[in-house]
Design a protein around this motif. Structure first.
Motif, PDB file in Angstrom:
ATOM      1  N   GLY A 247      45.473  38.801  28.376  1.00 43.48           N
ATOM      2  CA  GLY A 247      46.929  38.673  28.367  1.00 43.48           C
ATOM      3  C   GLY A 247      47.546  39.346  27.163  1.00 43.48           C
ATOM      4  N   PRO A 248      48.714  38.873  26.741  1.00 40.75           N
ATOM      5  CA  PRO A 248      49.200  37.497  26.828  1.00 40.75           C
ATOM      6  C   PRO A 248      49.883  37.087  28.142  1.00 40.75           C
ATOM      7  CG  PRO A 248      50.746  38.830  25.597  1.00 40.75           C
ATOM      8  CD  PRO A 248      49.584  39.717  25.890  1.00 40.75           C
ATOM      9  N   ASP A 249      50.175  38.050  29.034  1.00 38.87           N
ATOM     10  CA  ASP A 249      50.952  37.700  30.225  1.00 38.87           C
ATOM     11  C   ASP A 249      50.160  37.789  31.523  1.00 38.87           C
ATOM     12  OD1 ASP A 249      53.430  37.313  28.765  1.00 38.87           O
ATOM     13  OD2 ASP A 249      53.453  39.482  28.499  1.00 38.87           O
ATOM     14  N   THR A 250      49.230  38.704  31.601  1.00 40.79           N
ATOM     15  CA  THR A 250      48.368  38.819  32.772  1.00 40.79           C
ATOM     16  C   THR A 250      47.004  39.319  32.312  1.00 40.79           C
ATOM     17  OG1 THR A 250      48.028  39.934  34.909  1.00 40.79           O
ATOM     18  CG2 THR A 250      49.311  41.113  33.268  1.00 40.79           C
ATOM     19  N   ARG A 251      45.951  38.853  33.006  1.00 39.75           N
ATOM     20  CA  ARG A 251      44.590  39.158  32.590  1.00 39.75           C
ATOM     21  C   ARG A 251      43.938  40.137  33.561  1.00 39.75           C
ATOM     22  NH1 ARG A 251      43.681  34.226  35.637  1.00 39.75           N
ATOM     23  NH2 ARG A 251      41.845  34.433  36.997  1.00 39.75           N
ATOM     24  N   TRP A 252      42.836  40.704  33.120  1.00 39.13           N
ATOM     25  CA  TRP A 252      42.006  41.560  33.964  1.00 39.13           C
ATOM     26  C   TRP A 252      41.142  40.687  34.869  1.00 39.13           C
ATOM     27  CZ3 TRP A 252      36.777  43.958  32.477  1.00 39.13           C
ATOM     28  CH2 TRP A 252      36.436  44.995  33.367  1.00 39.13           C
ATOM     29  N   ALA A 253      40.941  41.140  36.124  1.00 35.08           N
ATOM     30  CA  ALA A 253      40.126  40.378  37.079  1.00 35.08           C
ATOM     31  C   ALA A 253      38.630  40.562  36.855  1.00 35.08           C
ATOM     32  CB  ALA A 253      40.485  40.772  38.510  1.00 35.08           C
ATOM     33  N   GLY A 254      38.248  41.376  35.868  1.00 33.56           N
ATOM     34  CA  GLY A 254      36.837  41.469  35.499  1.00 33.56           C
ATOM     35  C   GLY A 254      36.061  42.605  36.131  1.00 33.56           C
ATOM     36  N   ASN A 255      36.714  43.454  36.942  1.00 31.60           N
ATOM     37  CA  ASN A 255      36.038  44.607  37.537  1.00 31.60           C
ATOM     38  C   ASN A 255      37.099  45.634  37.916  1.00 31.60           C
ATOM     39  OD1 ASN A 255      36.830  44.355  40.554  1.00 31.60           O
ATOM     40  ND2 ASN A 255      36.062  42.310  40.060  1.00 31.60           N
ATOM     41  N   ASP A 279      34.196  37.022  29.485  1.00 27.70           N
ATOM     42  CA  ASP A 279      33.248  36.711  30.555  1.00 27.70           C
ATOM     43  C   ASP A 279      33.887  37.208  31.856  1.00 27.70           C
ATOM     44  OD1 ASP A 279      31.927  35.448  32.707  1.00 27.70           O
ATOM     45  OD2 ASP A 279      31.331  33.754  31.466  1.00 27.70           O
ATOM     46  N   ASN A 280      33.319  38.260  32.428  1.00 27.76           N
ATOM     47  CA  ASN A 280      33.929  38.863  33.615  1.00 27.76           C
ATOM     48  C   ASN A 280      34.046  37.888  34.780  1.00 27.76           C
ATOM     49  OD1 ASN A 280      34.160  41.214  32.192  1.00 27.76           O
ATOM     50  ND2 ASN A 280      32.536  42.314  33.251  1.00 27.76           N
ATOM     51  N   GLN A 281      33.022  37.053  34.959  1.00 23.54           N
ATOM     52  CA  GLN A 281      33.064  36.079  36.050  1.00 23.54           C
ATOM     53  C   GLN A 281      34.173  35.061  35.819  1.00 23.54           C
ATOM     54  OE1 GLN A 281      31.271  36.278  38.791  1.00 23.54           O
ATOM     55  NE2 GLN A 281      32.068  34.399  39.728  1.00 23.54           N
ATOM     56  N   TYR A 282      34.322  34.618  34.585  1.00 26.66           N
ATOM     57  CA  TYR A 282      35.387  33.669  34.248  1.00 26.66           C
ATOM     58  C   TYR A 282      36.751  34.304  34.482  1.00 26.66           C
ATOM     59  CZ  TYR A 282      38.065  30.252  31.526  1.00 26.66           C
ATOM     60  OH  TYR A 282      38.979  29.300  31.136  1.00 26.66           O
ATOM     61  N   ASN A 283      36.894  35.556  34.101  1.00 25.33           N
ATOM     62  CA  ASN A 283      38.161  36.256  34.326  1.00 25.33           C
ATOM     63  C   ASN A 283      38.469  36.401  35.808  1.00 25.33           C
ATOM     64  OD1 ASN A 283      38.539  36.729  31.511  1.00 25.33           O
ATOM     65  ND2 ASN A 283      39.614  38.615  32.033  1.00 25.33           N
ATOM     66  N   SER A 284      37.421  36.568  36.612  1.00 23.19           N
ATOM     67  CA  SER A 284      37.602  36.753  38.047  1.00 23.19           C
ATOM     68  C   SER A 284      38.087  35.479  38.729  1.00 23.19           C
ATOM     69  CB  SER A 284      36.282  37.211  38.673  1.00 23.19           C
ATOM     70  OG  SER A 284      36.408  37.378  40.065  1.00 23.19           O
ATOM     71  N   GLU A 285      37.673  34.324  38.209  1.00 23.67           N
ATOM     72  CA  GLU A 285      37.959  33.059  38.880  1.00 23.67           C
ATOM     73  C   GLU A 285      39.027  32.218  38.195  1.00 23.67           C
ATOM     74  OE1 GLU A 285      34.264  31.026  39.274  1.00 23.67           O
ATOM     75  OE2 GLU A 285      33.461  32.445  40.751  1.00 23.67           O
ATOM     76  N   GLY A 286      39.261  32.425  36.899  1.00 26.10           N
ATOM     77  CA  GLY A 286      40.182  31.563  36.189  1.00 26.10           C
ATOM     78  C   GLY A 286      39.587  30.185  35.972  1.00 26.10           C
ATOM     79  N   ASP A 287      40.449  29.210  35.675  1.00 25.82           N
ATOM     80  CA  ASP A 287      39.954  27.906  35.246  1.00 25.82           C
ATOM     81  C   ASP A 287      40.893  26.805  35.734  1.00 25.82           C
ATOM     82  OD1 ASP A 287      39.062  25.633  33.905  1.00 25.82           O
ATOM     83  OD2 ASP A 287      38.749  26.675  32.008  1.00 25.82           O
ATOM     84  N   GLN A 288      40.393  25.949  36.604  1.00 28.93           N
ATOM     85  CA  GLN A 288      41.182  24.836  37.135  1.00 28.93           C
ATOM     86  C   GLN A 288      41.770  23.969  36.017  1.00 28.93           C
ATOM     87  OE1 GLN A 288      38.984  22.329  39.855  1.00 28.93           O
ATOM     88  NE2 GLN A 288      40.243  20.542  39.374  1.00 28.93           N
ATOM     89  N   PHE A 289      41.084  23.905  34.878  1.00 30.22           N
ATOM     90  CA  PHE A 289      41.509  23.033  33.785  1.00 30.22           C
ATOM     91  C   PHE A 289      42.146  23.816  32.631  1.00 30.22           C
ATOM     92  CE2 PHE A 289      37.800  21.189  35.913  1.00 30.22           C
ATOM     93  CZ  PHE A 289      38.354  20.004  36.376  1.00 30.22           C
ATOM     94  N   GLY A 290      42.397  25.115  32.844  1.00 32.11           N
ATOM     95  CA  GLY A 290      42.921  25.942  31.774  1.00 32.11           C
ATOM     96  C   GLY A 290      44.339  25.566  31.357  1.00 32.11           C
ATOM     97  N   PRO A 291      44.649  25.634  30.064  1.00 28.70           N
ATOM     98  CA  PRO A 291      45.989  25.292  29.573  1.00 28.70           C
ATOM     99  C   PRO A 291      46.974  26.458  29.595  1.00 28.70           C
ATOM    100  CG  PRO A 291      44.541  25.697  27.716  1.00 28.70           C
ATOM    101  CD  PRO A 291      43.689  25.856  28.957  1.00 28.70           C
TER     102      PRO A 291
END
Length: 535
Positions: A247-255, A279-291
């Protein structure tokens, strides 16, 4: 007070006999009584409207929300590499090689708009350091080329064309500069970089996107002061969406294949990560608990390379449609690179593919096959009289109207009667992401001709938009079941469509369990009832 016939009698004063008008009066207290009775008749006992549910954090900013609504953007990789048949220039190419004699930025923008892309991003400077605008801080620019006799400005021409067409403008200013002598000196180069960024953000009107990465020479002790960059960008262009790994506004999907994870949250946790070290996999999926609210961008090129090469051909329209399912259909924005050629135009073969892609999308998604459905729900927030949260809202386009269930329910189900047998193989769902991303798991069921509910497809995460492709089926009665949710689920859109061209195996993600064959897709469920009030 006791009323008699005299007090109830109308008092009428006659006018000129030739004019058939009379004025009638009632005592003031009678008027008040009648108005009170009328209000009691028309207004329910409780006049208060049920408020919307509490949004669940984190939430998108206004600019992140608009970015997501725009859906797709075009990337224009263009520069000296276009003329040297290179992907990464050395920084030593003579600027006179840059001479796009037929350059027409209006054509670029017209191609974008006609193909359904709302934003464009230009590589104003790639790793070779050549600038497509006449920067005051280096001579390695269009000013040193023969194009427009050294008086040209690609950025200015693109900015004017984008403004005229109502298309959002963005820039990629490469942090890595293989030409600039001060590169490697952290202080001097960051000053140089921010000076160039300031030129771009103050000369060319509104800028909607800034695309950044952490590319650099491995052997250099060069540090990019990203926090300073982000602060300056948001100061000069408050509405700009800034992209990077984090970010700070949008992230890379990892590939760079244009695909997000089949589970894709706009939520993210930046803690422990740095730009360039993710972590490319983390970037691809995001985080259900992310703040953090940090939706993903899926970037991919229409050709094998990012710059134009005469030897390369574009992907097919069907391939772009498959990418669309994996990006926009997985809660992301698609950033598709379409590089202008050495004449300064989008190549005819690329335009043809983009036109075919736009027509494929139109033919599939222009008509929701559920538009005339009868819809009921397991519950409605505020009760059945509360139209603001009606299940019928899911047939209205846009995210700002939605179905909301009653609070604290044990099941969240939409019941759909299509009123006739309908063939389809695509499900489209949307959440009102202005209220937060909520749904964790869901599934779709169809009632078979034998009266048995069959599970059609499972899904994880919806977000702004989810598209699921499955084997073709014909059904009249459907159930959309939200199995898990971070809070009461809210659904803003439900659509079904027929896609006659996409091959299911081409977009399946076996690791995520999103690959279904016929026996896996149609499974009997234990609930064989359907609400008689709806059907």
């Amino acid at each position: 007070m006791k009323l008699n016939s005299k007090s109830l009698r109308l008092s009428c004063k006659s006018h000129n006999p030739g004019i058939k008008i009379s004025t009638c009066t009632l005592p003031n207290f009678l008027i008040r009584i009648l108005l009170l009775c009328l209000c009691c008749f028309l207004v329910p006992a409780s006049c208060s409207r049920k408020p919307p549910p509490l949004p669940i954090l984190p939430l998108p900013t206004t600019f992140q929300l608009q970015w997501q609504l725009d859906g797709m953007a075009l990337f224009f990789h263009f520069g000296t590499n276009t003329f040297t048949d290179s992907e990464w220039g050395t920084g030593h190419a003579n600027p006179t090689v840059f001479n796009p004699t037929k350059l027409n930025a209006s054509q670029w923008i017209r191609v974008a708009k006609d193909s359904g892309f709302s934003r464009v991003i230009l590589t104003v400077k790639h790793h070779d350091g050549f600038c497509l605008w006449p920067s005051d801080y280096t001579n390695y620019t269009v000013r040193s080329s023969n194009w427009r006799n050294g008086n040209g400005d690609v950025v200015a021409e693109l900015a004017a064309a984008a403004k005229d067409a109502g298309v959002g403008l963005g820039f990629y200013l490469s942090p890595w500069d293989r030409h600039e002598a001060c590169y490697g000196d952290t202080l001097q180069y960051n000053e140089f970089y921010l000076a160039q960024m300031t030129e771009l953000l103050t000369r060319y009107g509104e800028v909607k996107d800034i695309f950044l990465d952490a590319a650099k020479e491995d052997e250099t002790d060069m540090h990019y002061l990203f926090d300073s960059w982000f602060s300056l960008i948001h100061q000069l262009q408050p509405g700009a969406i800034v992209f990077s790994d984090l970010g700070p506004d949008t992230r890379w999907a990892g590939n760079e294949y244009g695909a997000a994870g089949s589970t894709c949250w706009s939520l993210y946790n930046k803690t422990g990560y740095e730009i360039g070290y993710i972590d490319n996999q983390y970037n691809s999926e995001g985080d259900q608990f992310g703040p953090d609210w940090l939706p993903a961008t899926c970037d991919v090129s229409i050709r094998t390379g990012w710059f134009w090469h005469a030897s390369e051909q574009p992907k097919s329209a069907r391939s772009l449609l498959e990418i669309y399912y994996k990006s926009v259909g997985r809660n992301c924005q698609l950033l598709l690179n379409v590089p202008p050629n050495s004449s300064g135009l989008i190549s005819d073969e690329d335009i043809q593919v983009l036109q075919e892609f736009a027509e494929l999308k139109r033919s599939i998604f222009s008509h929701n096959l559920a538009i005339n459905a009868v819809i009921n729900a397991s519950s409605i927030r505020g009760g059945i009289q509360e139209t603001h949260f009606s299940p019928y809202n899911v047939l209205e386009e846009g995210i700002y109207t939605y179905w909301a269930p009653w609070e604290n329910q044990s099941k969240w189900i939409l019941y759909i009667d299509l009123q006739e047998l309908v063939s389809f193989n695509v499900l489209q769902l949307q959440e009102p992401i202005n209220m937060g991303q909520r749904v964790i798991e869901f599934h779709l069921e169809a009632l078979s001709q034998d009266g048995v509910w069959m599970r059609v497809v499972n899904g994880t995460t919806i977000g702004y938009q989810r598209l699921l492709l499955f084997p073709k089926l014909k059904a009249q009665y459907l159930k959309l079941v939200m199995d898990k949710s971070r809070a009461d689920p809210l659904i803003s859109y439900f659509g079904i469509y027929m896609d006659p061209v996409t091959i299911l195996s081409d977009i399946s993600d076996k690791k995520s369990g999103a690959c279904f064959n016929g026996s896996q897709v149609l499974q009997t469920t234990t609930n064989n009832s359907y609400p008689s009030a709806t059907m």
